[in-house]
Design an enzyme around this catalytic site. Structure first.
Site, short mmCIF file in Angstrom:
data_model
loop_
_atom_site.label_atom_id
_atom_site.label_comp_id
_atom_site.label_asym_id
_atom_site.label_seq_id
_atom_site.Cartn_x
_atom_site.Cartn_y
_atom_site.Cartn_z
N GLU A 32 0.84 -1.18 -0.02
CA GLU A 32 -0.10 0.08 0.06
C GLU A 32 0.95 1.30 -0.01
OE1 GLU A 32 -2.83 1.46 3.21
OE2 GLU A 32 -4.49 0.62 1.69
N HIS B 286 6.25 -26.68 2.88
CA HIS B 286 5.24 -27.60 2.40
C HIS B 286 4.12 -26.88 1.43
CE1 HIS B 286 7.01 -30.52 5.28
NE2 HIS B 286 7.04 -29.37 6.17
N LYS C 186 -13.68 1.97 -3.63
CA LYS C 186 -14.85 2.31 -2.65
C LYS C 186 -16.01 2.96 -3.34
CE LYS C 186 -11.28 2.74 1.10
NZ LYS C 186 -10.65 4.00 1.95
#
Ligand code: F6P
Length: 578
Positions: A374, A405, A529
């Protein structure tokens, strides 16, 4: 923070470009062999210590010449001057015209930082003192819910910087709960779909639960929608005006005893119903993802107590001083930042994995994903020009042993080059009381470090990490030559964790300075947004679909079909019951 001409046109960058053409085909293995032949140890050459941390950069694909040229680039980009401007409180956040003063949050009480005619330190410590008074009350079992029972569960409602920092630190410092206090269980709910919150609401007792609404802006829909659900849950369960009952519980009492607000907008907190005494404020000059050091850190302090919270600040401050005072060639954040620049801009390595070898650092990678991407996921310079060079790499991570893994296969044999950061504490489990258990756990810690050191070595050397046991088929070959840094903490304590976080905050700043971008704004999240708001209106009103592209139309119609189907099923089932 501005350059006379783009940084990639400057002599130091151009020299690095030419040098990189020579270095691109040099394998890390050869760099180690060359150093040994010249009587040097790369670990000694490229490791530095500060604030309880050791940073080993010897497995970066660089030579002395690279190192010297990168330091020249840092000087040419004005890194030393930028550090001074940042710490002095100049308006380094140019697009929002304000300083970025997270470092002021960790100044000691006797420090003095005058910014635009005002000493900021007293207000910072006043907030810390208010936090302390609240925390002490909780830990003494004196913060009571509306029915008189002591609060035992605190749920932080926040997202991004108002969630990830406290979430990460409370997990990392879970061993530091103080003894002999009333224990507070701290929980976090961030997801706007309500799934985390819904789970808490089924398990927690409303009489003993308090919500902290953490939002710098106090406008974030994710947090406000969780907050609304929490408020309705509490009011629905606790408010009653039954005259038979000895004490009527009203809405104001519930709001006062069950909600705390943390924000830079006191007006919005008050409007929402947070009682004045329960409002903790911070300042516009603290960026959301840099805010865990003040009131946003309340959940941390509730769990580990205020002395440990202050120790966290102390560790970060120690790193701030190191950042300010150490010469570039010994400066941990500068060196870590330069390693990243070398990989991204000169070796074309645009993926970066964060690999802690300590389960307590489970959320460290998620925290850094926001801090780094960000902050530096930008492509426009401070002068408003498109960058002609890459900036922040794609950064992700996971606990190293578990990632072994999962995605280490790609690190070892995939087609991508990836820079890795290995992070581990040297000492652990010293305080476990039972001798047997301590011995077992210490052995597990040693096993974990063996894996950590083995993986960085294998990534570096490839097949040469083991004795030659004859030719291998190609699917069993390891090419190596993947660069990595290792950060060793003496121990994982509040102090070293503070230093570790500050190390990365400053690394991000160093890189932003060189890339000539603003790490303190985040305009790239705004439009999403706005469009989500418009989409929600269409979903609710079922009007305006024609303004959408056909893919979005298809998705919306699929949702409406599902909603219609659900209504039909509900109607059929209620008709069946009547
Ligand atoms: O949308 C991104 C963002 O603004 C982050 O920068 C911030 O940390 C997060 O949302 C939460 O914002 P707030 O604390 O204002 O609710």
């Amino acid at each position: 923070m501005s350059h006379p001409s783009p940084i990639d046109q400057q002599p130091a960058w151009q020299a690095l470009d030419a040098h990189a053409r020579e270095m691109r085909d040099v394998h890390l293995r050869e760099l180690f062999q060359d150093a040994t032949a010249a009587g040097h140890e790369r670990y000694t050459l490229y490791s530095r210590r500060a604030a309880g941390l050791t940073l080993d950069l010897s497995k970066q694909r660089w030579s002395d010449e690279t190192h010297t040229r990168l330091l020249a680039l840092a000087r040419e980009a004005g890194v030393p001057e930028a550090i001074s401007r940042l710490l002095a409180g100049e308006r380094v956040n140019q697009s929002e015209d304000r300083p970025a003063l997270h470092t002021a949050l960790r100044l000691p009480a006797d420090a003095h930082l005058e910014v635009e005619g005002q000493n900021l330190v007293p207000a910072v410590h006043e907030t810390l003192d208010r936090m302390e008074a609240m925390v002490d009350k909780f830990l003494a079992g004196q913060w009571r819910g509306a029915t008189g029972k002591a609060i035992s569960d605190v749920v932080n409602l926040g997202v991004g910087g108002s969630d990830l920092g406290p979430l990460m630190v409370t997990h990392a410092l879970a061993d530091y709960r103080p003894d002999g206090v009333h224990e507070i269980n701290v929980h976090f709910a961030s997801t706007m779909d309500g799934s985390q919150l819904a789970d808490y609401l089924t398990r927690l007792n409303p009489e003993t639960t308090l919500f902290v609404l953490s939002s710098k802006s106090f406008t974030t829909i994710d947090t406000l929608s969780n907050a609304r659900t929490a408020r309705d849950w509490l009011l629905g369960r606790l408010v009653h005006n039954d005259h038979e009952e000895p004490h009527a519980i009203d809405r104001a009492l519930v709001m006062r005893q069950h909600f705390i607000g943390v924000s830079a907008s006191p007006g919005k907190m008050a409007e929402w119903g947070i009682a004045p005494a329960n409002q903790l404020e911070f300042w516009e000059w603290v960026g959301g993802r840099y805010s865990l050091w003040g009131a946003i850190g309340l959940p941390i302090a509730l769990m580990v107590g205020m002395p440990n919270f202050r120790a966290l600040l102390g560790g970060a401050h120690a790193m701030d001083r190191h950042f300010q005072e150490a010469p570039l060639e010994d400066n941990l954040p500068v060196l870590l930042g330069l390693a990243g620049i070398w990989n991204v801009n000169f070796l074309d390595i645009r993926a970066h994995s964060i690999l802690p070898y300590d389960g307590r650092l489970e959320y460290f990678a998620s925290y850094l994903e926001q801090l780094e991407m960000e902050s530096n996921g930008k492509s426009v310079t401070n002068e408003g020009e498109m960058t002609a060079y890459s900036t922040c790499p794609v950064l992700w991570g996971q606990l190293g042993p578990n990632a072994q893994h999962a995605f280490y296969q790609l690190l070892h044999q995939g087609t991508q080059s990836v820079e890795c950061d290995f992070i581990a504490p040297l000492r652990r489990y010293d305080r476990v009381e039972n001798d047997d258990t301590r011995a077992h756990l210490k052995a597990q810690h040693r096993l974990t470090l063996a894996n950590c050191f083995a993986q960085s070595r294998l990534l570096m050397l490839g097949d040469d990490a083991i004795e030659d046991d004859g030719p291998r088929p190609s699917h069993k070959r390891y090419r190596g030559n993947q660069p990595s840094s290792t950060v060793l903490l003496d121990r994982l304590t509040p102090h070293t964790l503070g230093a570790l976080i500050a190390l990365y905050e400053h690394k991000v700043f160093v890189q932003a300075t060189i890339w000539d971008i603003n790490p303190f704004d985040q305009w790239g999240v705004e439009l999403g947004k706005q469009i989500a708001g418009e989409t929600e209106r269409i979903l609710g009103s079922r009007e305006g679909l024609e303004t959408m592209d056909d893919s979005s139309r298809g998705l919306i119609e699929a949702l409406w079909d599902a909603e219609d189907q659900a209504s039909k099923e509900a109607a059929t089932s209620s008709a069946g019951q009547s």
